[in-house]
Write a protein that holds these residues in place. Structure first.
Motif, PDB file in Angstrom:
ATOM      1  N   GLU A  76      12.469  30.194  10.490  1.00 48.97           N
ATOM      2  CA  GLU A  76      12.081  28.675  10.015  1.00 48.97           C
ATOM      3  C   GLU A  76      12.010  27.710  11.472  1.00 48.97           C
ATOM      4  N   ALA A  77      13.190  28.002  12.112  1.00 49.39           N
ATOM      5  CA  ALA A  77      13.234  27.071  13.285  1.00 49.39           C
ATOM      6  C   ALA A  77      11.995  27.101  14.366  1.00 49.39           C
ATOM      7  N   TRP A  78      11.618  28.341  14.394  1.00 48.44           N
ATOM      8  CA  TRP A  78      10.364  28.737  15.438  1.00 48.44           C
ATOM      9  C   TRP A  78       9.201  27.915  14.684  1.00 48.44           C
ATOM     10  N   ALA A  79       9.147  28.127  13.365  1.00 53.13           N
ATOM     11  CA  ALA A  79       8.143  27.672  12.657  1.00 53.13           C
ATOM     12  C   ALA A  79       7.987  26.183  13.080  1.00 53.13           C
ATOM     13  N   VAL A  80       9.080  25.583  12.974  1.00 56.95           N
ATOM     14  CA  VAL A  80       9.068  23.964  12.990  1.00 56.95           C
ATOM     15  C   VAL A  80       8.699  23.766  14.584  1.00 56.95           C
ATOM     16  N   ALA A  81       9.224  24.542  15.580  1.00 56.36           N
ATOM     17  CA  ALA A  81       9.027  24.402  16.978  1.00 56.36           C
ATOM     18  C   ALA A  81       7.617  24.377  17.233  1.00 56.36           C
ATOM     19  N   ASN A  82       6.949  25.167  16.864  1.00 59.13           N
ATOM     20  CA  ASN A  82       5.589  25.504  16.968  1.00 59.13           C
ATOM     21  C   ASN A  82       4.382  24.603  16.345  1.00 59.13           C
ATOM     22  N   ARG A  83       5.077  24.024  15.208  1.00 58.70           N
ATOM     23  CA  ARG A  83       4.416  22.712  14.662  1.00 58.70           C
ATOM     24  C   ARG A  83       4.318  21.567  15.504  1.00 58.70           C
ATOM     25  N   HIS A  84       5.507  21.512  16.263  1.00 57.53           N
ATOM     26  CA  HIS A  84       5.528  20.000  17.015  1.00 57.53           C
ATOM     27  C   HIS A  84       5.574  20.065  18.487  1.00 57.53           C
ATOM     28  N   PHE A  85       5.757  20.984  19.292  1.00 61.17           N
ATOM     29  CA  PHE A  85       6.231  21.245  20.454  1.00 61.17           C
ATOM     30  C   PHE A  85       5.110  22.257  21.129  1.00 61.17           C
ATOM     31  N   SER A  86       4.987  21.812  22.238  1.00 59.41           N
ATOM     32  CA  SER A  86       3.941  22.537  23.139  1.00 59.41           C
ATOM     33  C   SER A  86       4.636  23.230  24.486  1.00 59.41           C
ATOM     34  N   LEU A  87       5.655  22.505  24.859  1.00 59.56           N
ATOM     35  CA  LEU A  87       6.540  22.743  26.087  1.00 59.56           C
ATOM     36  C   LEU A  87       7.988  23.141  25.924  1.00 59.56           C
ATOM     37  N   LEU A  88       8.495  24.105  26.463  1.00 57.57           N
ATOM     38  CA  LEU A  88       9.969  24.397  26.285  1.00 57.57           C
ATOM     39  C   LEU A  88      10.595  24.742  27.761  1.00 57.57           C
ATOM     40  N   PHE A  89      11.976  24.307  27.891  1.00 54.79           N
ATOM     41  CA  PHE A  89      12.650  24.664  28.944  1.00 54.79           C
ATOM     42  C   PHE A  89      13.726  25.461  28.519  1.00 54.79           C
TER      43      PHE A  89
END
Length: 755
Positions: A76-89
């Motif tokens: 679920e958290a990854w689904a949210v992350a992929n909906r809204h974010f394009s860059l990850l550190f």
């Protein structure tokens, strides 16, 4: 600009990097709210201040804030992350986190590298955490090695070198502060974790030996107390800054060429004289000609001694000259590198996304493996799982190829066994190969896992004639009956229907079965009872276990019993396994006939059932004498053995009811098939059957499977109240609502995360 997930909790790095990201135009930044309780996170803290700048739904933010980004945050958290974010550190703290990012994040992921001691490298860490598997490689151009200092990549493997992006680390403020007095005539040395970390313990012992006789104070967090009154331990920020202002000199020991700590820069910024060793990273940052630099320990000790004795000229020379070290850390000097290199990362990400449009892609291929010869319910479950995955992928518009593999044993299976599979599922035969360490390493190397190192003495590999099943993207093993670790060429999911070995001695390879569970990428179960066994007995992390709805056979050509001939028998479907409760079942039948004068015969079916009274198995020993001693059992109980599908359905449709006296398992398909024919069931009372009753609204009747007298009484009640039991059955619509087609999305939702 894209939103950014900065998945670190380092306080000093955050104070520099978040403003730097904003200076580059990245104004929406997510910061993690959970970090490990681990001494290595001594410089970590939480910051909620960026939440107010995020223009995402509050419910989505709540999901992100509740996730553990240093482990596996969950689908679920990854689904949210992929909906809204394009860059990850990110930093690598666990293998689980690295694998989770690689498997789930669809944007650009930057491994933030702040440098390591000379004996280590990020390539080594990567191999340690992934056992050589292509974890970050599968991200392709979306993965970056974000070095914080120039040329950290020089000692890394080719893959990290090619994926390097320079994002220099600096100070949030590089302005000199006023107020240093040097009134405390001690040398300040920072060395954390002395009590448990051998690396820092050696540094501490070396410092005490080299600078014996000089007054000193040791800063840094100490989770374990150190028996030295000069070791300060953790102190509040205000007191730490006071030490910087008042102590006479700081000594920095490190000669590491690719790692540096923050505290030397803190000392310089505070105006405190810094004496440091040559050949470390400070040389690269402008320190090579500074008067505070020392080529030897003797030189360092001499300079420190002079400063402690009040040599103001040396103190002034060091303080004035060392300002150059701050210049290399100034945000305004580093912003251009960040802007240029992050622009490159974003442009490459956008190019990748646009380049994918219109390109044909191979369907994902999923292997379902029957590791041993299975018949009956488990074989049926494997075929239903194959159907559900294929159907779920199709419904999601993400068609997948499903291959069902069974052992190459003509005596075990015939083409007819697979005739009811949907056309979207193919079959393939295989044999198990046992590989030793050398053979396993070679096989992994040829599959592209060149750095993988074997952990166990032997491994199981699939010999299917097609690259050891290498043409499939995901392997799903039906049950956990694996005698050795599976060669980890692909992610492997176990579909575990029960853990009977917890309750019965059913296998001599229990240790290997438990190992299979713990090595699996994920485990699927179909009842809460089995899920609890997975957690409590197999010891699987709850995040790696998913309960999915039980799948059952479709109605097919079944028609409900009408007003035909009065039934003369009931059906007992079983096999030779110990948990089938044969001894109590026969005792109950004897009471039913001899005490209750039951009128219905009992027809016994199932694989091996004709051998129940002939078998020499310990749990069946003596049952032949029980039957021989009872005229009622001899006349009324018929052991029919394994029937063809057609013959079984004829027996079932003509039955008064189905009897399920098993002691414990994951439930049985037979009660569902019976319901399709309008035949009620009498079942043992254990958790899986109660769950099935609730899911399918079956209207089951229950009995105490440990009490033959109650079993007999309930058999009699079924005979007497048969019409009422038939009326309580689930309707055809209720059963249809639990069809494979309806439940398939639940399975695909889990499976697709591992592709």
């Amino acid at each position: 600009m894209p939103r950014v997930m900065w998945l670190l909790n380092h306080s000093a790095a955050r104070r520099f990097e978040i403003p730097m990201l904003k200076a580059c135009g990245f104004n929406e930044i997510f910061l993690p709210k959970i970090y490990p309780v681990d001494p290595s996170f001594r410089s970590a803290s939480l910051d909620f201040s960026e939440d107010r700048n995020l223009t995402i739904p509050p419910s989505d933010l709540a999901v992100l804030n509740a996730a553990d980004w240093y482990g596996d945050p969950g689908r679920e958290a990854w689904a949210v992350a992929n909906r809204h974010f394009s860059l990850l550190f990110f930093i690598v703290h666990t293998a689980e986190a690295l694998g989770s990012i690689s498997a789930h994040f669809q944007g650009a992921a930057i491994w933030r590298a702040y440098g390591l001691e000379r004996t280590n490298s990020y390539s080594t860490i990567r191999k340690h955490f992934t056992h050589g598997l292509k974890t970050v490689e599968r991200m392709g151009d979306r993965f970056w090695f974000g070095e914080a200092y120039k040329d950290l990549h020089a000692v890394e493997d080719d893959f990290l070198r090619r994926r390097t992006v320079y994002l220099p680390l600096g100070l949030s403020s590089a302005d000199l502060q006023e107020g240093w007095t040097g009134s405390d005539r001690r040398v300040f040395f920072v060395c954390p974790d002395i009590g448990f970390n051998p690396y820092y313990r050696a540094i501490f012992d070396e410092f005490k030996r080299d600078f014996a006789g000089l007054p000193y104070a040791i800063g840094g967090s100490q989770p374990i107390a150190v028996g030295d009154p000069n070791v300060l331990g953790f102190v509040p920020k205000e007191l730490h800054e006071r030490h910087m202002r008042e102590m006479r000199v700081m000594y920095y020991h490190s000669r590491e060429p690719r790692h540096i700590h923050y505290h030397p820069f803190e000392a310089v910024r505070a105006g405190m004289p810094l004496v440091f060793m040559a050949d470390g990273m400070l040389d690269e940052l402008g320190g090579i000609s500074l008067p505070g630099r020392a080529r030897t320990v003797a030189e360092a000790k001499s300079k420190i001694h002079r400063l402690l004795q009040g040599d103001t000229r040396l103190a002034d020379d060091i303080r004035k000259s060392q300002k150059v070290l701050l210049d290399a850390m100034r945000p305004d000097r580093l912003e251009s590198a960040w802007r240029k290199n992050l622009t490159h990362v974003v442009e490459r990400l956008q190019a990748n996304k646009s380049g994918q449009i219109g390109l044909p892609s191979r369907k994902k291929r999923i292997a379902i493996i029957l590791p041993i010869v299975y018949r009956g319910g488990t074989l049926r479950a494997a075929k239903l799982l194959a159907e559900a995955i294929s159907e779920g992928a199709e419904q999601a518009g993400e068609g997948a190829e499903v291959v069902l593999l069974h052992l190459d044993l003509p005596s075990a299976y015939s083409p007819k066994d697979w005739s009811d599979l949907p056309s979207s599922v193919t079959t393939r035969t295989f044999n198990w190969n046992v590989l030793d360490k050398a053979e396993a390493k070679t096989a992994m190397m040829f599959d592209g896992h060149a750095d993988w190192e074997p952990v166990y003495e032997k491994y199981l590999a699939v010999d299917d004639g097609i690259k050891q099943l290498g043409d499939c993207d995901l392997w799903i093993v039906i049950s956990d009956r694996l005698s050795l670790p599976l060669l980890p060429m692909r992610p492997a999911i176990l579909a575990v229907f029960d853990y009977l070995q917890r309750h019965y001695k059913v296998s001599h390879v229990e240790e290997q079965i438990l190992l299979a569970n713990r090595l699996a990428s994920h485990v699927l179960v179909t009842t809460e009872f089995t899920r609890q066994d997975a957690l409590q007995y197999a010891g699987i992390d709850p995040r790696r276990v998913t309960k999915v709805p039980m799948l059952v056979p479709e109605k097919g050509t079944a028609t409900r019993n009408g007003q035909g001939a009065e039934p003369t028998h009931f059906l007992w479907t079983t096999n030779l396994a110990a948990h089938k409760n044969h001894r109590r079942a026969l005792a109950a039948l004897q009471i039913y006939y001899e005490v209750y004068e039951g009128t219905l015969s009992c027809h016994v079916t199932g694989f091996g059932s004709s051998e129940i009274t002939k078998s020499q198995l310990p749990h069946l020993d003596g049952l032949n004498r029980v039957v021989a001693a009872s005229r009622a059992l001899r006349q009324r109980v018929k052991f029919l053995g394994e029937l063809s599908d057609e013959a079984y359905r004829r027996e079932l449709s003509a039955s008064a009811f189905l009897w399920h006296p098993t002691e414990l398992d994951n439930g049985t398909f037979s009660i569902i098939e019976a319901a399709h024919y309008g035949v009620p069931s009498l079942s043992s009372d254990y958790p899986a059957m109660r769950e099935m009753d609730r899911q399918f609204q079956l209207g089951l009747s229950f009995m105490d499977q440990e009490d033959p007298e109650d079993m007999a009484a309930q058999l009699h009640a079924m005979e007497v109240n048969l019409a009422e039991r038939q009326r309580s059955l689930a309707t055809e619509k209720q059963l249809a609502d639990q069809s494979v087609r309806r439940l398939a999305p639940h399975y695909w939702h889990v499976i697709r995360e591992f592709l």
